[in-house]
Structure formats: C-alpha cells, structure tokens
Design an enzyme around this catalytic site. Structure first.
Site, PDB file in Angstrom:
ATOM      1  N   GLY A   1       2.994  12.722  -2.377  1.00 28.41           N
ATOM      2  CA  GLY A   1       2.322  12.541  -4.014  1.00 28.41           C
ATOM      3  C   GLY A   1       1.181  12.846  -4.347  1.00 28.41           C
TER       4      GLY A   1
ATOM      5  N   PHE B   1      -3.636   8.834  -6.077  1.00 28.89           N
ATOM      6  CA  PHE B   1      -4.818   8.778  -5.879  1.00 28.89           C
ATOM      7  C   PHE B   1      -5.574   9.302  -4.481  1.00 28.89           C
ATOM      8  CE2 PHE B   1      -4.849   5.672  -9.096  1.00 28.89           C
ATOM      9  CZ  PHE B   1      -6.151   6.429 -10.022  1.00 28.89           C
TER      10      PHE B   1
ATOM     11  N   GLU C   1      -4.237  -8.760 -17.606  1.00 27.02           N
ATOM     12  CA  GLU C   1      -4.083  -7.937 -18.746  1.00 27.02           C
ATOM     13  C   GLU C   1      -2.773  -7.592 -19.177  1.00 27.02           C
ATOM     14  OE1 GLU C   1      -4.114  -4.429 -16.047  1.00 27.02           O
ATOM     15  OE2 GLU C   1      -6.280  -4.257 -16.118  1.00 27.02           O
TER      16      GLU C   1
ATOM     17  N   ASP D   1      -1.804   3.179  -1.414  1.00 24.36           N
ATOM     18  CA  ASP D   1      -0.355   1.525  -0.809  1.00 24.36           C
ATOM     19  C   ASP D   1      -0.108   1.676   0.180  1.00 24.36           C
ATOM     20  OD1 ASP D   1      -2.132   0.868  -3.057  1.00 24.36           O
ATOM     21  OD2 ASP D   1       0.101   0.935  -4.963  1.00 24.36           O
TER      22      ASP D   1
END
Ligand SMILES: Cc1cc2nc3c(=O)[nH]c(=O)nc-3n(C[C@H](O)[C@H](O)[C@H](O)COP(=O)(O)OP(=O)(O)OC[C@H]3O[C@@H](n4cnc5c(N)ncnc54)[C@H](O)[C@@H]3O)c2cc1C
Length: 426
Positions: free
Chosen positions: A10, A13, A170, A299
């Site tokens: 991955g 971040f 948003e 996550d």
C-alpha cells in the site's frame, strides 16, 4: 552488509511515509507493492467527483515520487495472500519473501450488510469511484434537460448523499453549489437552481466527531447553501431511483454513499484479532503480538493512544507509517521498539465556498476563516509542487467564476451510467 527485505503493501499515507522515513537506511531493500500506480490524496477526491479538479492534480505516480530513493522499488500488483509463517506475500501468483512487512492497505466502503446498495449508491474511495460519481452527477442534469415527464425531471434533479461525516458534508455542499451557481445558466429546459440536494444522516447530527456547536454550525452553513439536512434518519432501502427513510420514499436518480468504511480484507489474513470494522488490533508499537516483524498502519490498524481510539485520518496514517519505519530500524539495530503516540492536530471539514469548520486543540473556527485555513492546508499537503500550483490556479479561477473545469463525461462512464438505468428498466 546483508540487507533486510522490507515489503510494504500500500502506497497510501501510511506506506509512503514509512518508506520515506527509511530513505537513509543503507541496510534495507524496500519493495512497495500497490495495486494502483499512484499515491492518491483522498481528502480532495470529492473535488474530482464534483468536477472541480482533474485526477492528476490529486494523484502522483508512486514510481515518480520514489524515483530518487535508491533503496525502494515499486511493484504494481494486487497482494492476494499473506503467509506470516513462511514470511511471504503473494502477488499475481508470485511469492515474495520479507524480513519485515508493513501492511498498509487502507479501507474500503461498507454497506452494513446491504452490498446490493452499492450499484445504486456508489461510495468514494479511489479515482475510479470519483469518475463514476462525476458521470452520474453530470449525466443527471443532462437527463433532466432531455426528460419529457415532470416526475422524471424531478427525480433527475434530486441528489441524495447518505452519511453526514466530512465526505458526505463536502459532497452535499459542493453539489448545492454546482446546482445554484456553476450550472445555473447552462441549460434551456431546466433550471438547475431548482435541484434538491439532501444529506441524510442516521445519527443525531452531522459531523458527529466534531463538538456539538461546530456540528450545529456546519448544519446551518449547509442549509444556507440550500442543502436539506435530515438527521436521525436511517436509510432502510435504496433502489435505482429512490431512497427509503422510514415511511418516506425519496425519488432520486443520483444517490451517493458516504456512510461507512470497512478495513481492507488483507487484515483477515494476518491471523490477528480484528475489531468490528475489520481493523487489525495491533500492539502499542504497531506490530502483531505473534509476529513482531509484521506491522500494520493507517486505516487498517486498530489502536488507542492515550486511551482514545486513533481515528482513520491522513495525519494518523502518516504518523503510524513513520513510527513503523523507526521500529523496523530499531529491530535491525537490536534495540527495543517504541510505542506509537498519536499527535492530534485537530479536525477540519469543508462545506462549500467560505464555509467550513475547524476543531483545533486550542481553537474552534467556522465559516470563512475555517475555509481559508482548510484551503491553505490542503494545498500545502498535496504532494509535488506542480500539483500545488495547478490546484491553486484551478481554485483561484473557480473562486472568481464558480466554474468547475473538469465537467467532462467520458464515453465509458456515460455509457455505463445509461446502461445501468436501462437494465433497471427506468
Ligand atoms: C473521500 C475521502 C475523503 C477523506 N478526507 C479526509 C480528510 O479531509 N482529512 C483526513 O485526514 N483524512 C481524510 N480521509 C481519510 C484518509 O484519506 C485516510 O485515513 C488515509 O488515506 C489512510 O491512509 P492509508 O495509508 O491507511 O490507506 P490509503 O491511503 O487508503 O492507501 C491504501 C493503499 O493500499 C493499496 N491497496 C489496497 N489493497 C491492496 C492490495 N490488496 N494489494 C496492493 N495494494 C493495495 C491502495 O491502492 C492504496 O494505494 C478521507 C478518505 C476518503 C476516502
């Protein structure tokens, strides 16, 4: 010097920040495996979904990001299996061994046992999702313009966003802005300003992670933009052109899902305990109890810091990634690892032009100041000077004109969208 093989799954971040932290480690060979070829700045994904930004503004090729880091190699491929006993991961039938493993494969959408809702109410997680959502939104206005029946036109111009967290807020705020301003004069048969945008939240308030006063301010700002906010309203059914909330059936052709996330399925393969969202319960140093050489971050990791659960946000993922890198270096040097401590710099959510809320450690902001703060911070955190410049120019232009430059429906997306409806017989 014998080099240690570090495999990172991955390039989000957590993964990327771990690799960067290992850039000066001469004793490691890093392999980054990602199923996509780019790092994605998810906090601005809604801008691509709502035609405000083009994809390259918020995504950068992993190979390019790591081009100067000689100890890192990028492999594009999907990891299908992890064998912690044999210390291997499998990519496209090929087994790769590791000395240290970081699993940072993030999260995906969760439909709370109603996977059949996904085709009617797509969620936003990657660029494919963003393109699909953009096509749905823009196609809905086109279909309304072409519709011969009022009811069809009305349901084409009704947009429902399910989930009142930051992404839902948003999306709803931006949709209202598109309808009221961006598209206002572009059609002949319809008035886009008559569109309805509904934000439906099962819980008692929007932005539940923020303080009550900020959440109330966010609701007010949404309503000022023209969004109808429904709270305490759990959705019980979703169809191709409706959403059922209690006794109420809302006719809508564009339904977007921003209500739940579940951890990446790779977590299950580690043989460790999982929490309710499928996240891997890790040790304080982010490793697995049975495998100190295997780390989980971002996550996918379930961990508390100072007694509080660490949230699934980008700063937490970056901090975890850096901590994992430090711990791998410690293990190689024969030193003890350190516990992860989350530094919470606060939370931000944008709602629309001049509308946002910010909950910082010693300050709460809402409205225009929060919005400017959000804007500057998001430009600052984008990877690459070119992305920052392009986003800045785009936003400056949009600020003065309300234009959204990426209003293109690509052939495939439009086709998928129309065929989906035809199959559903509507
Ligand atoms: C729409 C949206 C808006 C958000 N807004 C904000 C915000 O405003 N502020 C904020 O702080 N956070 C925000 N977040 C949350 C934030 O983006 C995440 O917390 C963060 O991305 C987590 O980082 P990560 O490295 O764990 O996972 P990710 O960044 O999701 O990266 C996971 C990587 O793993 C790869 N991968 C997954 N499975 C496999 C596999 N089997 N094989 C190979 N590769 C794989 C993926 O391709 C991806 O590159 C938002 C998230 C979303 C979806």
């Amino acid at each position: 010097m014998e080099k240690k093989e570090v495999v990172v799954i991955g390039g989000g971040f957590a993964g990327l920040w771990a690799i960067r932290e290992l850039r000066n480690a001469p004793d490691v060979e890093i392999k980054l495996i990602d199923r996509s070829n780019h790092h994605l700045f998810q906090p601005l994904l809604y801008q691509v979904a709502t035609a405000g930004l083009a994809a390259p503004s918020i995504a950068a090729p992993l190979r390019h990001i790591l081009r100067d880091q000689r100890n890192a190699t990028v492999l594009m491929g999907e990891v299908s299996a992890i064998d912690t006993a044999a210390r291997t991961v499998e990519v496209a039938g090929r087994k790769m061994s590791y000395d240290y493993l970081l699993v940072a494969s993030g999260a995906t959408h969760a439909y709370f046992g109603h996977d059949e809702w996904e085709r009617h109410a797509p969620g936003l997680k990657n660029l494919d999702d963003a393109f699909a959502i953009r096509a749905r939104i823009l196609s809905a206005f086109e279909q309304a313009e072409a519709a011969s029946e009022d009811a069809v036109c009305h349901s084409c111009l009704t947009f429902v966003v399910i989930g009142g967290g930051p992404t839902g807020v948003e999306l709803a705020g931006t949709l209202a802005e598109i309808a009221r301003h961006t598209l206002a004069g572009d059609f002949r048969n319809i008035d886009p300003r008559r569109s309805r945008v509904l934000l439906i939240e099962a819980g008692p308030r929007v932005l539940g992670a923020f303080t009550e006063d900020l959440s109330a301010k966010a609701r007010k700002q949404l309503e000022k933009l023209g969004v109808e906010v429904m709270t305490g309203a759990p959705v019980s059914e979703i169809g191709p052109d409706f959403v059922q909330v209690g006794e109420k059936r809302i006719a809508a052709r564009t339904i977007l899902w921003a209500a739940g996330v579940a951890a990446s399925p790779l977590g299950k393969q580690l043989g460790a305990e999982l929490d309710r969202a499928g996240r891997v319960k890790v040790q304080p140093d982010l490793s697995l109890a049975a495998h100190p050489e295997v780390f989980v971050a971002g996550d996918l990791a379930s961990i508390t810091s100072e007694g509080k659960p660490v949230p699934g946000v980008a700063p937490a993922a970056k901090q975890m990634g850096s901590q994992v890198a430090k711990n791998i270096r410690a293990l190689i040097a024969g030193k003890p690892t350190s516990a992860f401590r989350y530094r919470d710099f606060g939370s931000l959510a944008t709602i629309g032009r001049h509308s946002a809320v910010a909950q910082l450690p010693s300050l709460k902001l809402s409205g225009i100041f929060a919005w400017w703060f959000w804007l500057v911070l998001h430009i600052y955190f984008l990877i690459g000077f070119r992305s920052r410049l392009i986003v800045l120019i785009n936003w400056a232009w949009a600020y003065f004109t309300y234009a959204r430059g990426a209003r293109i429906i690509l052939g495939n997306e439009a086709e998928k969208h129309t065929h989906g409806r035809e199959k559903e017989g509507s």
